[in-house]
Each structure stands twice: as C-alpha cells, then as structure tokens.
Scaffold this motif. Structure first.
Motif, PDB file in Angstrom:
ATOM      1  N   HIS A 188      -1.855  58.619  19.675  1.00 31.39           N
ATOM      2  CA  HIS A 188      -1.556  57.413  21.015  1.00 31.39           C
ATOM      3  C   HIS A 188      -1.246  58.263  22.094  1.00 31.39           C
ATOM      4  CE1 HIS A 188      -0.994  54.308  17.957  1.00 31.39           C
ATOM      5  NE2 HIS A 188      -0.009  54.966  17.137  1.00 31.39           N
ATOM      6  N   ALA A 189      -2.106  57.847  23.183  1.00 29.16           N
ATOM      7  CA  ALA A 189      -1.938  58.469  24.489  1.00 29.16           C
ATOM      8  C   ALA A 189      -0.715  57.798  25.235  1.00 29.16           C
ATOM      9  CB  ALA A 189      -3.215  58.277  25.269  1.00 29.16           C
ATOM     10  N   LEU A 190       0.305  58.702  25.618  1.00 27.84           N
ATOM     11  CA  LEU A 190       1.205  57.994  26.361  1.00 27.84           C
ATOM     12  C   LEU A 190       1.315  58.621  27.808  1.00 27.84           C
ATOM     13  CD1 LEU A 190       4.379  58.203  23.856  1.00 27.84           C
ATOM     14  CD2 LEU A 190       2.441  56.375  24.175  1.00 27.84           C
ATOM     15  N   PRO A 191       1.852  57.894  28.728  1.00 26.23           N
ATOM     16  CA  PRO A 191       1.742  58.306  29.998  1.00 26.23           C
ATOM     17  C   PRO A 191       2.592  59.334  30.503  1.00 26.23           C
ATOM     18  CG  PRO A 191       1.945  55.807  30.170  1.00 26.23           C
ATOM     19  CD  PRO A 191       2.005  56.445  28.515  1.00 26.23           C
ATOM     20  N   SER A 192       3.713  59.731  29.555  1.00 27.22           N
ATOM     21  CA  SER A 192       4.458  60.606  30.125  1.00 27.22           C
ATOM     22  C   SER A 192       5.506  61.010  29.241  1.00 27.22           C
ATOM     23  CB  SER A 192       5.389  60.439  31.505  1.00 27.22           C
ATOM     24  OG  SER A 192       6.273  59.268  30.844  1.00 27.22           O
ATOM     25  N   GLY A 236      -5.336  67.011  29.909  1.00 24.27           N
ATOM     26  CA  GLY A 236      -5.940  67.092  31.217  1.00 24.27           C
ATOM     27  C   GLY A 236      -6.112  65.656  31.823  1.00 24.27           C
ATOM     28  N   SER A 237      -5.737  64.680  31.299  1.00 25.27           N
ATOM     29  CA  SER A 237      -5.751  63.439  31.827  1.00 25.27           C
ATOM     30  C   SER A 237      -4.092  63.249  32.245  1.00 25.27           C
ATOM     31  CB  SER A 237      -5.903  62.264  30.974  1.00 25.27           C
ATOM     32  OG  SER A 237      -4.959  62.344  29.767  1.00 25.27           O
ATOM     33  N   GLY A 238      -3.361  64.183  32.164  1.00 24.48           N
ATOM     34  CA  GLY A 238      -2.146  63.874  32.628  1.00 24.48           C
ATOM     35  C   GLY A 238      -1.116  63.198  31.485  1.00 24.48           C
TER      36      GLY A 238
END
Length: 254
Positions: A188-192, A236-238
């Motif tokens: 899961h890609a989480l924003p922060s 790399g996406s932040g």
C-alpha cells in the motif's frame, strides 16, 4: 466496548476492500443462494458479494457495531444488515464470508467449527484474516503498548489474536471435508509516515485509544510512529510503502 468510526475506517476503503474482492472471486463459481457476511463493517464487503452473486436470494451483512450497521444501511439500500455478532449467527447458509473480522474474536479452535455448522450441505466458509504481526509498524505497536506505563489491562491488550497457518490447517482438517489456504502481501502506497497512524487508528489501535484521554492518545501514537518511521523510507514518488500480509482460507462442508 469501544465504538467503531465508519468515517475513519473508510479513509482507506479501496485498500480494505481489495482483499474482499480477491476472496469473493475465488468462490465466484459456487453460485450460492444464501450468503452471510460476518463482520461486514460499513458494508463495503457485502456490496462486493451482492455484485459477484447477483442471483443470490439472500445476502445478509452482520456486525456487532451499531455505528457500522447504521452506515451500511445508509449507503447500501436494498441489502439486509443486522447488528449481531458471529456467535449470534442463526440459520444455514450456502456461503459464509468474513473479511478482516475473525481476528477480533477469540478461541478460533471453537469458532471456526461453529461457523462450519451453519453451512448448508456443500456450503463454504471463506475467510480473510490479517496476519501482519511481523511488519515493523505492528511490531512497534506491540512494543509500545506492552510498556507497563500505559496500564493497559489484559482485556485490552488481549484483543486481535490470530493463530499460525499450521494451527488453522489443523482446525480446518478437523471440521471441513476439503479446504485451501493461501497468503497475499499487499503493498500500500501511503502519502506520508503520519498516514501509518491513520491506517491503524480505527483498527489495531482502536482498543488502546478508546481507554486513553486525548493527550495520552497523541503521546501513544507519536511513540509508535517514532519507532516505525526509520523502517519506512520515502520512495521516489514521495510516498511510503506499507506491506500488509493477509491470510485466506476457503473451507467446504461435505
């Protein structure tokens, strides 16, 4: 018992629903007529079942949270929902389905055979259980809440218990005629990093936060986050990646 907050739970609705979709697809060829969704929450998994099995005469979602059932009834007209626990399930069903619920219920050695007894001849029990204890975030949670300074009682800290896959194999061997088991790790890609707390706030942390005052809640979350932060590099996406291991089984009766 602490209350569930449907709004907070549904922040990650897509990610929380995907395992239900994956599990439902594995039983899509069974054509059940009567279905019960155990621990349906706000109804996101029940909607999946309704879509996968449009010809079923009965699709029922049950949850012991009145708040979750209220939200499910509001959002998903035309589907039956009821406030009830797994122990209060009555009747027989062609398919019993449970997505990320059974980990909140103790004594799986007794629970799973009890659920199997509610299946019709030829019916199936399809279950997904989070099995993520070794993920850094959950190791951090365990380390922090185990500190005696918080004073968590056993009734709080003893929640959310799962067995090993081998244990489930032995249980299912004794109460089903055939079964299959597998695992999936979701990335899961989480924003922060702060979203790590948001992810667990309405699930794994809920029992602990419910017995603390607001300042203590913030302190608990910060301590967990400080422990976990170094384990989640910024991509790399932040974004950061939360790995989530989920255990599945489908058990058949006769």
């Amino acid at each position: 018992m602490s209350k569930w907050d449907p709004e907070k739970y549904l922040v990650f609705q897509r990610q929380r629903t995907q395992p239900a979709i994956d599990l439902a697809k594995r039983v899509a060829d069974r054509k059940p007529d009567t279905i019960a969704d155990i621990g349906c929450g706000p109804g996101n998994s029940t909607v999946v079942l309704k879509a996968v099995f449009p010809d079923a005469s009965s699709v029922l979602g049950i949850d012991n949270s009145a708040e979750m059932i209220e939200r499910a009834r509001k959002d998903h007209k035309g589907i039956d929902f009821a406030v009830a626990s797994a122990a209060e399930l009555s009747g027989s069903y062609d398919l019993l389905f449970s997505n990320a619920c059974l980990q909140w219920i103790p004594d799986h050695e007794q629970l799973i055979p009890q659920l199997m007894a509610h299946l019709t001849d030829g019916g199936a029990l399809a279950v997904q259980i989070p099995m993520n204890q070794e993920e850094p975030l959950f190791r951090a949670i365990h380390a922090v809440v185990s500190d005696g300074k918080w004073g968590f009682s056993h009734s709080v800290s003893g929640q959310n218990k799962v067995l090993s896959p081998d244990s489930y194999f032995n249980i299912l061997s004794g109460c089903s005629t055939r079964f299959e088991m597998w695992e999936t790790v979701y990335y899961h890609a989480l924003p922060s990093h702060e979203h790590l707390m948001q992810w667990v706030r309405e699930t794994r942390l809920r029992p602990y936060l419910s017995v603390l005052e607001a300042p203590e809640q913030r302190s608990l979350e910060q301590e967990i986050l400080d422990k976990a932060r170094d384990c989640y590099p910024v991509m790399g996406s932040g974004e950061i990646i939360l790995r989530f291991r989920r255990f599945f089984f489908i058990a058949c009766k006769n």
